[in-house]
Design a protein around this motif. Sequence first.
Motif, short mmCIF file in Angstrom:
data_model
loop_
_atom_site.label_atom_id
_atom_site.label_comp_id
_atom_site.label_asym_id
_atom_site.label_seq_id
_atom_site.Cartn_x
_atom_site.Cartn_y
_atom_site.Cartn_z
N LEU A 261 -7.73 8.67 -2.41
CA LEU A 261 -6.55 9.09 -3.17
C LEU A 261 -5.77 10.17 -2.42
O LEU A 261 -4.54 10.19 -2.45
N VAL A 262 -6.48 11.05 -1.74
CA VAL A 262 -5.79 12.08 -0.94
C VAL A 262 -4.98 11.45 0.17
O VAL A 262 -3.84 11.84 0.45
N LEU A 264 -3.71 8.43 0.19
CA LEU A 264 -2.56 7.74 -0.39
C LEU A 264 -1.43 8.73 -0.74
O LEU A 264 -0.24 8.38 -0.64
N ASN A 265 -1.79 9.94 -1.11
CA ASN A 265 -0.77 10.91 -1.52
C ASN A 265 -0.14 11.65 -0.35
O ASN A 265 0.83 12.39 -0.54
N THR A 266 -0.67 11.50 0.85
CA THR A 266 -0.10 12.20 2.00
C THR A 266 0.88 11.32 2.74
O THR A 266 0.96 10.12 2.54
#
Length: 266
Positions: A261-262, A264-266
């Motif tokens: 998830l990290v 994907l958010n970067t």
Amino acid sequence: MKEVLQASNPFYNRVFMGLMSNYFWQSILKSLINIARYPIFKMYYSVDGHTFRSIGALWNVLWMCKIFPAIASDIFTCTNQHRKPFVLLGWLLSFTSVLLLTFALSGPLWSTTCNVNSTYTDYLPAAISLGFSKFGVAVTDSAADGLMVEWTHFESPAIRGRVNAYAHILQKAGKICSYIVSGVLFKGWIFGGESCFSITIVGYFALLSFIGAMAFLLILILFKDYSKETTSSITFRHYFRSFWNQLACPAYQRISVGIFLVILNT
């Protein structure tokens, strides 16, 4: 070997010296390759920024593949030894990859003339050769680490971890030596420096070949593998089962999902 590792000064033993010298020389070679990336590819070959970063990414991918020779050194044997054949194989790959390029380029090892255009313009052979040389160091490093972990179990509880500490000290010493050597090598005009006396690109590859060949001979003469009894029962099925059990662990699954998830958010 247990008596040697529990002695007050294990450096008197040639097998122990063989493993420690392996860490010293691999640190020198690895550092010389990493340090040379900018002066060789940016200053000598004048590659663009995208190509420069791609070369670094290629080298990192090859280095991360060290897990495969590490597993192989646990499972397979050669002449009834697990670690030494892979340590030697790594050094052989490391120095032959740059030695072949040295003979392919040919030319003088140093130059005393300033303001002369670069003789070689194709950077790809150098990038591939240095990448495989670094991968050879990774093969050596993974096999040596496996043996060092086994030796740690032979140490008495009062001094446990001393082998690991010695290895890190010698790695740092090798890195310092490589910084000193590179400071002298890359101050010439060929690599963007001001000195007219400069090592050439051929001389640099010849130096790496010499370091790798010397380390290969030292390990061949000094080193002996005592890991047969402790690793003979390990199989590929053992690794697959351990990996599968780790995937089934809820904590590992939560960490993996969090990292995904990290990303994907970067």
